[in-house]
Motif scaffolding. Structure first.
Motif, PDB file in Angstrom:
ATOM      1  N   TRP A   1     -14.948 -15.956  52.678  1.00 33.61           N
ATOM      2  CA  TRP A   1     -14.162 -16.980  51.999  1.00 33.61           C
ATOM      3  C   TRP A   1     -12.714 -16.950  52.463  1.00 33.61           C
ATOM      4  CZ3 TRP A   1     -10.059 -15.437  48.883  1.00 33.61           C
ATOM      5  CH2 TRP A   1     -10.000 -14.078  48.591  1.00 33.61           C
ATOM      6  N   ALA A   2     -11.986 -17.987  52.054  1.00 38.32           N
ATOM      7  CA  ALA A   2     -10.535 -18.081  52.279  1.00 38.32           C
ATOM      8  C   ALA A   2      -9.909 -18.670  51.018  1.00 38.32           C
ATOM      9  CB  ALA A   2     -10.228 -18.954  53.487  1.00 38.32           C
TER      10      ALA A   2
ATOM     11  N   CYS B   1     -14.695 -22.575  47.931  1.00 37.94           N
ATOM     12  CA  CYS B   1     -14.624 -21.136  47.587  1.00 37.94           C
ATOM     13  C   CYS B   1     -14.089 -20.970  46.170  1.00 37.94           C
ATOM     14  CB  CYS B   1     -13.724 -20.393  48.568  1.00 37.94           C
ATOM     15  SG  CYS B   1     -14.287 -20.443  50.287  1.00 37.94           S
ATOM     16  N   ARG B   2     -13.118 -21.786  45.805  1.00 34.09           N
ATOM     17  CA  ARG B   2     -12.561 -21.736  44.450  1.00 34.09           C
ATOM     18  C   ARG B   2     -13.613 -22.125  43.416  1.00 34.09           C
ATOM     19  NH1 ARG B   2      -7.706 -25.064  46.528  1.00 34.09           N
ATOM     20  NH2 ARG B   2      -6.502 -23.440  47.556  1.00 34.09           N
ATOM     21  N   GLN B   3     -14.422 -23.121  43.752  1.00 34.70           N
ATOM     22  CA  GLN B   3     -15.463 -23.559  42.828  1.00 34.70           C
ATOM     23  C   GLN B   3     -16.551 -22.500  42.682  1.00 34.70           C
ATOM     24  OE1 GLN B   3     -16.786 -27.184  44.651  1.00 34.70           O
ATOM     25  NE2 GLN B   3     -14.857 -28.247  44.263  1.00 34.70           N
ATOM     26  N   GLU B   4     -16.832 -21.797  43.759  1.00 32.71           N
ATOM     27  CA  GLU B   4     -17.925 -20.838  43.765  1.00 32.71           C
ATOM     28  C   GLU B   4     -17.534 -19.478  43.170  1.00 32.71           C
ATOM     29  OE1 GLU B   4     -21.221 -20.146  47.061  1.00 32.71           O
ATOM     30  OE2 GLU B   4     -19.333 -19.170  47.615  1.00 32.71           O
ATOM     31  N   ALA B   5     -16.262 -19.122  43.209  1.00 35.64           N
ATOM     32  CA  ALA B   5     -15.816 -17.785  42.775  1.00 35.64           C
ATOM     33  C   ALA B   5     -16.272 -17.424  41.359  1.00 35.64           C
ATOM     34  CB  ALA B   5     -14.302 -17.658  42.917  1.00 35.64           C
TER      35      ALA B   5
ATOM     36  N   ASP C   1     -25.670  -6.210  44.980  1.00 35.81           N
ATOM     37  CA  ASP C   1     -24.251  -6.042  45.278  1.00 35.81           C
ATOM     38  C   ASP C   1     -23.750  -7.349  45.875  1.00 35.81           C
ATOM     39  OD1 ASP C   1     -23.959  -3.327  44.541  1.00 35.81           O
ATOM     40  OD2 ASP C   1     -24.677  -2.653  46.499  1.00 35.81           O
ATOM     41  N   ILE C   2     -22.529  -7.689  45.547  1.00 37.27           N
ATOM     42  CA  ILE C   2     -21.860  -8.818  46.192  1.00 37.27           C
ATOM     43  C   ILE C   2     -20.593  -8.257  46.807  1.00 37.27           C
ATOM     44  CG2 ILE C   2     -20.698 -11.036  45.901  1.00 37.27           C
ATOM     45  CD1 ILE C   2     -22.621 -11.655  43.611  1.00 37.27           C
ATOM     46  N   TYR C   3     -20.400  -8.523  48.093  1.00 38.66           N
ATOM     47  CA  TYR C   3     -19.177  -8.139  48.788  1.00 38.66           C
ATOM     48  C   TYR C   3     -18.458  -9.415  49.190  1.00 38.66           C
ATOM     49  CZ  TYR C   3     -21.028  -3.355  49.514  1.00 38.66           C
ATOM     50  OH  TYR C   3     -21.525  -2.087  49.356  1.00 38.66           O
ATOM     51  N   GLY C   4     -17.239  -9.549  48.728  1.00 33.11           N
ATOM     52  CA  GLY C   4     -16.404 -10.649  49.168  1.00 33.11           C
ATOM     53  C   GLY C   4     -15.649 -10.221  50.410  1.00 33.11           C
ATOM     54  N   VAL C   5     -15.668 -11.062  51.419  1.00 32.18           N
ATOM     55  CA  VAL C   5     -14.925 -10.771  52.646  1.00 32.18           C
ATOM     56  C   VAL C   5     -13.955 -11.916  52.875  1.00 32.18           C
ATOM     57  CG1 VAL C   5     -15.028 -10.338  55.129  1.00 32.18           C
ATOM     58  CG2 VAL C   5     -16.827  -9.433  53.630  1.00 32.18           C
ATOM     59  N   ASN C   6     -12.676 -11.627  52.629  1.00 32.05           N
ATOM     60  CA  ASN C   6     -11.650 -12.622  52.918  1.00 32.05           C
ATOM     61  C   ASN C   6     -11.403 -12.599  54.423  1.00 32.05           C
ATOM     62  OD1 ASN C   6      -8.380 -12.887  53.376  1.00 32.05           O
ATOM     63  ND2 ASN C   6      -9.258 -14.466  52.082  1.00 32.05           N
ATOM     64  N   VAL C   7     -11.560 -13.761  55.052  1.00 30.27           N
ATOM     65  CA  VAL C   7     -11.326 -13.857  56.486  1.00 30.27           C
ATOM     66  C   VAL C   7      -9.817 -14.067  56.658  1.00 30.27           C
ATOM     67  CG1 VAL C   7     -11.996 -14.974  58.638  1.00 30.27           C
ATOM     68  CG2 VAL C   7     -13.647 -14.775  56.770  1.00 30.27           C
TER      69      VAL C   7
ATOM     70  N   ALA D   1      -4.644 -14.579  49.327  1.00 28.42           N
ATOM     71  CA  ALA D   1      -5.969 -14.026  49.031  1.00 28.42           C
ATOM     72  C   ALA D   1      -5.882 -13.056  47.850  1.00 28.42           C
ATOM     73  CB  ALA D   1      -6.530 -13.322  50.263  1.00 28.42           C
ATOM     74  N   GLU D   2      -4.839 -12.258  47.809  1.00 28.80           N
ATOM     75  CA  GLU D   2      -4.667 -11.317  46.694  1.00 28.80           C
ATOM     76  C   GLU D   2      -4.453 -12.061  45.379  1.00 28.80           C
ATOM     77  OE1 GLU D   2      -1.516  -9.166  48.610  1.00 28.80           O
ATOM     78  OE2 GLU D   2      -2.885  -7.589  49.292  1.00 28.80           O
ATOM     79  N   ARG D   3      -3.713 -13.167  45.415  1.00 33.81           N
ATOM     80  CA  ARG D   3      -3.534 -14.000  44.212  1.00 33.81           C
ATOM     81  C   ARG D   3      -4.874 -14.594  43.774  1.00 33.81           C
ATOM     82  NH1 ARG D   3       1.551 -14.817  46.374  1.00 33.81           N
ATOM     83  NH2 ARG D   3       1.003 -16.531  47.744  1.00 33.81           N
ATOM     84  N   PHE D   4      -5.672 -15.037  44.726  1.00 32.41           N
ATOM     85  CA  PHE D   4      -7.007 -15.586  44.455  1.00 32.41           C
ATOM     86  C   PHE D   4      -7.846 -14.541  43.714  1.00 32.41           C
ATOM     87  CE2 PHE D   4     -11.425 -16.423  45.476  1.00 32.41           C
ATOM     88  CZ  PHE D   4     -11.539 -17.798  45.630  1.00 32.41           C
TER      89      PHE D   4
END
Length: 185
Positions: A79-80, A86-90, A105-111, A120-123
């Protein structure tokens, strides 16, 4: 007269650009299942293939590894922070991470190579993500997975095999169906 023609050309160009942006967003709203994404080498990632191995760290320095057999099924979510789908899915991913924590497990990977890390940290804080989030600073992991759009969800079974690659956001119902199929829950 020339100023009017230049203005008309500029307005027309703007209309074409806006139309193209709207069309691209509309097309990206529909999630697309990808059975296999071929690599240049003739191999590929996709259903039935082993998930490409990688290790990334979160902001606290904890390392997460993908590749090979696991105790639980896994969704890797690329995601970005600027990505509307991505905002809708989070929130949906968050809910599923909590609901299925014993089997998934779910791993989020910020590209991060295509984002700005402070955003990304604010997200992460805004959506209070309940799953680990790592930062792909150079985009190498996204490239290894042949990423093309945000979000991209890679569903991986307990044997470390990819069961599906989904391009675009999933609704809660679609996500839950895929999780049930992935985990057998």
């Amino acid at each position: 007269m020339r100023a009017v023609n230049r203005r008309n050309v500029a307005v027309l160009a703007l209309v074409v650009l806006v139309t193209a942006v709207v069309l691209v967003r509309w097309l990206n709203d529909e999630p697309e299942a990808v059975p296999a994404v071929q690599q240049a080498s003739g191999g590929g990632i996709g259903a039935g293939k082993p998930a490409p191995a990688f290790s990334l760290k979160d902001n606290a320095g904890r390392e997460y590894t993908v590749g090979g057999p696991r105790d639980k099924a896994l969704i890797v979510n690329f995601w970005a922070s600027w990505c509307d789908p991505c905002r809708q899915e989070a929130p949906e991913l968050n809910a599923m991470a909590l609901k299925y924590k014993n089997v998934l497990d779910i791993y989020g990977v910020n590209v991060t190579s295509q984002d700005y890390k402070p955003n990304a940290e604010r997200f992460i804080r805004k959506y209070m993500l309940a799953f680990p989030v790592m930062f792909d600073l150079k985009g190498e992991v996204f490239d290894r997975y042949r990423g093309q759009v945000f979000p991209t969800n890679v569903l991986i079974d307990k044997n470390g095999k990819i069961t599906e690659v989904v391009l675009g956001a999933l609704t809660r119902e679609e996500l839950e169906k895929k999780i049930i199929a992935l985990t057998g829950s």
